[in-house]
Scaffold this motif. Structure first.
Motif, short mmCIF file in Angstrom:
data_model
loop_
_atom_site.label_atom_id
_atom_site.label_comp_id
_atom_site.label_asym_id
_atom_site.label_seq_id
_atom_site.Cartn_x
_atom_site.Cartn_y
_atom_site.Cartn_z
N VAL A 162 -7.43 4.50 8.42
CA VAL A 162 -6.71 5.50 7.62
C VAL A 162 -6.13 4.87 6.36
O VAL A 162 -6.28 5.40 5.25
CB VAL A 162 -5.61 6.15 8.47
N VAL A 163 -5.45 3.74 6.54
CA VAL A 163 -4.81 3.08 5.39
C VAL A 163 -5.85 2.62 4.38
O VAL A 163 -5.68 2.79 3.16
CB VAL A 163 -3.95 1.90 5.87
N THR A 164 -6.94 2.05 4.86
CA THR A 164 -7.97 1.55 3.95
C THR A 164 -8.63 2.67 3.18
O THR A 164 -8.90 2.54 1.98
CB THR A 164 -9.02 0.75 4.74
N GLU A 165 -8.91 3.79 3.85
CA GLU A 165 -9.60 4.89 3.19
C GLU A 165 -8.70 5.65 2.21
O GLU A 165 -9.14 6.10 1.15
CB GLU A 165 -10.14 5.87 4.23
N HIS A 166 -7.40 5.79 2.54
CA HIS A 166 -6.54 6.67 1.75
C HIS A 166 -5.53 5.92 0.88
O HIS A 166 -4.95 6.53 -0.03
CB HIS A 166 -5.80 7.63 2.67
N LEU A 167 -5.27 4.64 1.13
CA LEU A 167 -4.37 3.86 0.28
C LEU A 167 -5.13 2.66 -0.26
O LEU A 167 -5.91 2.77 -1.18
CB LEU A 167 -3.13 3.43 1.07
N TRP A 169 -6.31 -1.69 1.20
CA TRP A 169 -6.23 -2.61 2.33
C TRP A 169 -4.93 -3.40 2.32
O TRP A 169 -4.44 -3.81 3.38
CB TRP A 169 -7.43 -3.56 2.35
N TRP A 171 -2.02 -2.40 2.04
CA TRP A 171 -0.96 -1.70 2.75
C TRP A 171 -0.95 -1.95 4.25
O TRP A 171 0.07 -1.73 4.91
CB TRP A 171 -1.04 -0.19 2.46
N VAL A 303 -12.43 5.59 10.42
CA VAL A 303 -11.39 6.39 11.06
C VAL A 303 -11.94 7.08 12.30
O VAL A 303 -11.31 7.07 13.37
CB VAL A 303 -10.81 7.42 10.08
#
Length: 480
Positions: A162-167, A169, A171, A303
């Motif tokens: 989720v973090v990698t796709e939407h923010l 890496w 984060w 995800v």
């Protein structure tokens, strides 16, 4: 009996120890797995090679496994609460360094420091936890602790995706910083200080333990890349084993040993460490390859692949607290045997049914069976190792247990990786599926080996009130 096992019976001090120990374990275990779904993004941003990507994982594992016994010994000597807070601070600083890395060498170095912080956190947290609860309540407490840790193992791949796709890496590392910084003042303000046995720090023992663990772990994580018959692998493995023998000789003769060899005269301690070695090897390797199977062989994104691992995480979260209380009633041996055999059944079932295009429902049922087994076994084996030792040995027993667990994970991935490489590959979905089937068969074998080791554990004997009164006082009472 049920009323005694109820959470309402805990004191505020015990609840703080349990909550903060579980939180720290959650963050540490989460960070071991959250990187997996971010590797492709890291490769793109930093121009990393395949071996560079491997070391972003291995650097953390190596320093974690190598320094666990050192962290336990330092906690005994200088105070577990103090080392807990220092470990959290080091982990936060290293996480920030990971997020700020602009080239892969800096990232790998920061990951190694993260592992060192984790090695300070985990054994002292487990030592504080077991010291805070009397023997008859430790099963329940370790069950709660295990459920939170198990949840982290399954949330990691999902959160990483989720973090990698939407923010970005970076984060996945920034998220650690506020959590650990908030935990530090709570640790210092809400947990009483506790020490292990006093005396001189066994520096030669620490050096031998770290070097032996480094040699063995290095060989395990490098075996597939360098070759199992290569000079690098053979020499580091042989060196680690020789240093391990020297450690035993040293500890037998030392006046104040870091790891008293008398602990291994207990069948619960020795067999329990063997059980957790194979148990963690089985589940860690299964998660490692199953996350990839859903992406490479079944075509799901990071995800979606992480979400499909939920049956392994839900079972520990729901069952482990109850399994811990059940351990207090029927004993560790029965739950360990039932749990490890269920885990072996689940892994073997997955190996039998896996192929490109397989439906998810059948796989999910098999994963749930394995997850239930792991949820029953882990709290029981944790209690088997640490609850029967004397209060002054709890920290060392916890460190040994944690080291066995991490070495088991490295061994499991190395062994299943070699099996996967011999039978399959990444070129097509069919090739990956062929390798995955063999890898999961090896994972099932590791779970069965854990069951065999569990047979050696002593049978449960319900304590009488008279013997219960003579139990040692908990370590938490030894405060400043």
């Amino acid at each position: 009996m049920d009323k005694k096992a109820a959470p309402a019976a805990t004191t505020p001090a015990q609840r703080w120890v349990l909550g903060l120990s579980a939180l720290a374990s959650f963050v540490v275990v989460l960070d071991m797995l959250v990187v997996a779904t971010a590797l492709s993004a890291i490769q793109h941003d930093l121009g990393a090679s395949l071996e560079d990507l491997e070391w972003t994982v291995n650097a953390y594992t190596l320093s974690f496994a190598v320094l666990l016994m050192t962290g336990s010994a330092l906690g005994d000597r200088y105070g577990r609460r103090r080392l807990f807070a220092i470990g959290l601070g080091l982990f936060a600083a290293a996480s920030a360094a990971c997020a700020l890395s602009t080239h892969v060498g800096a990232l790998v170095a920061a990951r190694a420091v993260q592992g060192a912080g984790a090695a300070l956190i985990m054994p002292v947290a487990l030592g504080l936890l077991n010291g805070a609860f009397p023997p008859e309540r430790r099963g329940w407490a370790t069950g709660i602790y295990g459920s939170v840790t198990g949840l982290a193992a399954i949330v990691g791949p999902i959160l990483g995706g989720v973090v990698t796709e939407h923010l970005a890496w970076q984060w996945i590392f920034w998220l650690n910083v506020p959590i650990t910084l908030i935990a530090i003042p709570l640790v210092l303000g809400r947990i009483a200080e506790a020490h292990g046995p006093g005396g001189t720090l066994d520096l030669p023992g620490l050096a031998l333990a770290a070097a032996a663990a480094l040699g063995i772990t290095w060989a395990l994580v490098r075996g597939n890349t360098a070759g199992w018959s290569s000079a690098e692998t053979v020499s580091t493995l042989a060196g680690g084993l020789v240093l391990g023998v020297l450690l035993v000789v040293r500890e037998l003769r030392a006046r104040a040993p870091m790891l008293p060899m008398r602990l291994f005269r207990s069948s619960a301690f020795s067999a329990g460490n063997a059980v957790v070695f194979f148990l963690n090897g089985s589940l860690t390797s299964a998660i490692f390859f199953t996350a990839q199977f859903h992406q490479v062989a079944l075509g799901h994104g990071p995800v979606a692949a992480g979400l499909r691992l939920l049956p392994w995480g839900i079972a520990p979260f729901l069952i482990a607290p109850r399994a811990g209380a059940l351990t207090d009633r029927i004993g560790e041996r029965s739950l360990i045997l039932i749990g490890t055999l269920l885990l072996a059944l689940g892994m073997g079932w997955i190996a039998l049914i896996s192929e490109p295009g397989i439906g998810y429902v059948t796989t999910a049922v098999a994963m749930a069976v394995g997850g239930i087994g792991f949820s029953l076994a882990l709290p029981a084996v944790t209690k088997a190792v640490v609850s029967r030792v004397a209060p002054q040995d709890i920290g060392r027993a916890s460190g040994t247990f944690s080291t066995s667990r991490q070495l088991g994970g490295a061994f499991g991935i190395a062994l299943t990786g070699a099996a996967f490489a011999a039978a399959g590959g990444y070129a097509t979905a069919r090739q990956f599926s062929d390798g995955y089937i063999v890898a999961m068969s090896v994972s099932a074998t590791l779970a069965f080996a854990a069951a065999v080791a569990g047979i050696v554990l002593p049978r449960h004997r319900r304590p009488t009130p008279a013997t219960a009164d003579r139990r040692p006082a908990p370590v938490a009472a030894q405060t400043d």
